[in-house]
Design a protein around this motif. Structure first.
Motif, PDB file in Angstrom:
ATOM      1  N   MET A  83       0.856  -1.177   0.000  1.00 19.53           N
ATOM      2  CA  MET A  83       0.000   0.000   0.000  1.00 19.53           C
ATOM      3  C   MET A  83       0.896   1.232   0.000  1.00 19.53           C
ATOM      4  N   ASN A  84       0.590   2.170  -0.861  1.00 26.55           N
ATOM      5  CA  ASN A  84       1.369   3.398  -0.843  1.00 26.55           C
ATOM      6  C   ASN A  84       0.629   4.448  -0.028  1.00 26.55           C
ATOM      7  N   LYS A  85       1.124   5.642  -0.060  1.00 31.46           N
ATOM      8  CA  LYS A  85       0.526   6.666   0.796  1.00 31.46           C
ATOM      9  C   LYS A  85      -0.342   7.646   0.019  1.00 31.46           C
ATOM     10  N   THR A  86      -1.024   7.158  -0.985  1.00 30.29           N
ATOM     11  CA  THR A  86      -1.884   8.004  -1.797  1.00 30.29           C
ATOM     12  C   THR A  86      -3.211   8.252  -1.102  1.00 30.29           C
ATOM     13  N   VAL A  87      -3.614   9.503  -1.090  1.00 35.06           N
ATOM     14  CA  VAL A  87      -4.888   9.897  -0.511  1.00 35.06           C
ATOM     15  C   VAL A  87      -5.885  10.085  -1.650  1.00 35.06           C
ATOM     16  N   PRO A  92      -4.160  16.502   2.014  1.00 37.74           N
ATOM     17  CA  PRO A  92      -3.361  16.721   3.224  1.00 37.74           C
ATOM     18  C   PRO A  92      -2.024  16.000   3.134  1.00 37.74           C
ATOM     19  N   LYS A  93      -1.070  16.469   3.905  1.00 34.41           N
ATOM     20  CA  LYS A  93       0.205  15.759   4.042  1.00 34.41           C
ATOM     21  C   LYS A  93      -0.014  14.597   5.009  1.00 34.41           C
ATOM     22  N   MET A  94       0.847  13.605   4.927  1.00 34.99           N
ATOM     23  CA  MET A  94       0.688  12.407   5.754  1.00 34.99           C
ATOM     24  C   MET A  94       0.651  12.702   7.257  1.00 34.99           C
ATOM     25  N   PRO A  95       1.506  13.579   7.792  1.00 29.76           N
ATOM     26  CA  PRO A  95       1.400  13.859   9.228  1.00 29.76           C
ATOM     27  C   PRO A  95       0.026  14.418   9.615  1.00 29.76           C
ATOM     28  N   THR A  96      -0.590  15.170   8.709  1.00 32.22           N
ATOM     29  CA  THR A  96      -1.920  15.707   8.977  1.00 32.22           C
ATOM     30  C   THR A  96      -2.955  14.595   8.991  1.00 32.22           C
ATOM     31  N   VAL A  97      -2.832  13.649   8.060  1.00 37.99           N
ATOM     32  CA  VAL A  97      -3.751  12.503   8.032  1.00 37.99           C
ATOM     33  C   VAL A  97      -3.648  11.731   9.339  1.00 37.99           C
ATOM     34  N   VAL A  98      -2.426  11.471   9.773  1.00 34.13           N
ATOM     35  CA  VAL A  98      -2.207  10.721  11.016  1.00 34.13           C
ATOM     36  C   VAL A  98      -2.805  11.481  12.201  1.00 34.13           C
ATOM     37  N   SER A  99      -2.579  12.780  12.267  1.00 32.65           N
ATOM     38  CA  SER A  99      -3.124  13.580  13.367  1.00 32.65           C
ATOM     39  C   SER A  99      -4.646  13.596  13.348  1.00 32.65           C
ATOM     40  N   LEU A 100      -5.240  13.756  12.177  1.00 29.43           N
ATOM     41  CA  LEU A 100      -6.701  13.733  12.075  1.00 29.43           C
ATOM     42  C   LEU A 100      -7.259  12.384  12.524  1.00 29.43           C
ATOM     43  N   ALA A 101      -6.617  11.317  12.095  1.00 32.14           N
ATOM     44  CA  ALA A 101      -7.075   9.985  12.483  1.00 32.14           C
ATOM     45  C   ALA A 101      -6.998   9.813  13.998  1.00 32.14           C
ATOM     46  N   GLN A 102      -5.953  10.337  14.616  1.00 25.68           N
ATOM     47  CA  GLN A 102      -5.827  10.256  16.072  1.00 25.68           C
ATOM     48  C   GLN A 102      -6.907  11.079  16.759  1.00 25.68           C
ATOM     49  N   TRP A 122      -8.414   4.207   6.370  1.00 22.11           N
ATOM     50  CA  TRP A 122      -9.825   4.474   6.066  1.00 22.11           C
ATOM     51  C   TRP A 122     -10.003   5.946   5.700  1.00 22.11           C
ATOM     52  N   LEU A 123      -9.406   6.818   6.489  1.00 19.12           N
ATOM     53  CA  LEU A 123      -9.528   8.252   6.248  1.00 19.12           C
ATOM     54  C   LEU A 123      -8.941   8.628   4.885  1.00 19.12           C
ATOM     55  N   MET A 124      -7.899   7.935   4.476  1.00 19.09           N
ATOM     56  CA  MET A 124      -7.251   8.203   3.197  1.00 19.09           C
ATOM     57  C   MET A 124      -8.073   7.713   2.006  1.00 19.09           C
ATOM     58  N   GLY A 125      -9.088   6.890   2.281  1.00 14.75           N
ATOM     59  CA  GLY A 125      -9.947   6.424   1.194  1.00 14.75           C
ATOM     60  C   GLY A 125      -9.869   4.943   0.909  1.00 14.75           C
ATOM     61  N   PHE A 132       6.982   4.611   6.810  1.00 14.53           N
ATOM     62  CA  PHE A 132       7.522   5.111   5.549  1.00 14.53           C
ATOM     63  C   PHE A 132       6.477   5.254   4.448  1.00 14.53           C
ATOM     64  N   GLY A 133       5.217   5.112   4.760  1.00 14.76           N
ATOM     65  CA  GLY A 133       4.207   5.168   3.722  1.00 14.76           C
ATOM     66  C   GLY A 133       4.253   3.950   2.821  1.00 14.76           C
ATOM     67  N   GLY A 134       4.903   2.878   3.276  1.00 11.09           N
ATOM     68  CA  GLY A 134       4.972   1.630   2.523  1.00 11.09           C
ATOM     69  C   GLY A 134       6.158   1.532   1.594  1.00 11.09           C
ATOM     70  N   GLU A 135       6.910   2.599   1.460  1.00  8.70           N
ATOM     71  CA  GLU A 135       7.988   2.635   0.482  1.00  8.70           C
ATOM     72  C   GLU A 135       9.352   2.474   1.153  1.00  8.70           C
ATOM     73  N   VAL A 136       9.687   1.226   1.500  1.00  8.78           N
ATOM     74  CA  VAL A 136      10.986   0.953   2.107  1.00  8.78           C
ATOM     75  C   VAL A 136      11.318  -0.527   1.870  1.00  8.78           C
ATOM     76  N   THR A 137      12.598  -0.812   1.748  1.00 12.87           N
ATOM     77  CA  THR A 137      13.013  -2.201   1.532  1.00 12.87           C
ATOM     78  C   THR A 137      12.960  -2.983   2.834  1.00 12.87           C
ATOM     79  N   ASP A 138      12.913  -4.304   2.708  1.00 14.65           N
ATOM     80  CA  ASP A 138      12.926  -5.169   3.891  1.00 14.65           C
ATOM     81  C   ASP A 138      14.211  -4.961   4.689  1.00 14.65           C
ATOM     82  N   GLU A 139      15.323  -4.751   3.995  1.00 13.86           N
ATOM     83  CA  GLU A 139      16.608  -4.553   4.670  1.00 13.86           C
ATOM     84  C   GLU A 139      16.585  -3.302   5.557  1.00 13.86           C
TER      85      GLU A 139
END
Length: 120
Positions: free
Chosen positions: A1-5, A49-59, A67-70, A96-103
Motif C-alpha cells: 500500500m502506498n501513501k496516496t490519498v 493533506p500531508k501524511m502527518p496531517t492525516v495521522v493527526s486527524l485519524a488520532q 480508512w480516512l485516506m480512502g 515510511f508510507g509503505g515505500e521501504v526495503t525489507d533490509e
C-alpha cells in the motif's frame, strides 16, 4: 500500500467525522496548527493533506488512517484489549508510507530493539 490519498473520499470522510463530532474547522485548525481555510479545502476536496496531517486527524477522531485516506478498510481501529501484533507491511506503511526495503525495515527494528534495551 502506498501513501496516496483519494481526495474525494478523504473529503467525504473528513466531513462526516466533523459533522458527527464536536469538532469544527476552527477547532481542528487550532489542534493541527493549520488555518480554518485549509481544513475547508480538505472538506471540499480542493487540497490533499500531508501524511502527518492525516495521522493527526485519524488520532483526533480515533479512526483508521487508511480508512480516512480512502482505502476500503474498517473505519474504527480495533479496540481489542489484548496486545496487537502488527505486520511488517503495516509497520512499513506507518513509518515510511509503505515505500521501504525489507533490509531498511530490519535496520529500523534492530535500532528500536537497541533503544528499548538501552540503560538510561
Amino acid at each position: 500500500m502506498n501513501k496516496t490519498v483519494d481526495l474525494k473520499v478523504f473529503a467525504e470522510r473528513l466531513s462526516y467525522l466533523i459533522d458527527n463530532s464536536n469538532e469544527t474547522t476552527y477547532t481542528l485548525a487550532s489542534k493541527l496548527g493549520l488555518t480554518p481555510a485549509t481544513i475547508s479545502r480538505y472538506t471540499n476536496a480542493l487540497m490533499k493533506p500531508k501524511m502527518p496531517t492525516v495521522v493527526s486527524l485519524a488520532q483526533i477522531f480515533g479512526v483508521n488512517e487508511a480508512w480516512l485516506m480512502g482505502y476500503d478498510v474498517d473505519m474504527e481501529k480495533s479496540s481489542d484489549s489484548q496486545e496487537q501484533k502488527i505486520t511488517d507491511k503495516q509497520l512499513k506503511f506507518a513509518l515510511f508510507g509503505g515505500e521501504v526495503t525489507d533490509e531498511k525495515l530490519n535496520e529500523v527494528k534492530k535500532f528500536a530493539e537497541f533503544i528499548k534495551n538501552k540503560e538510561d
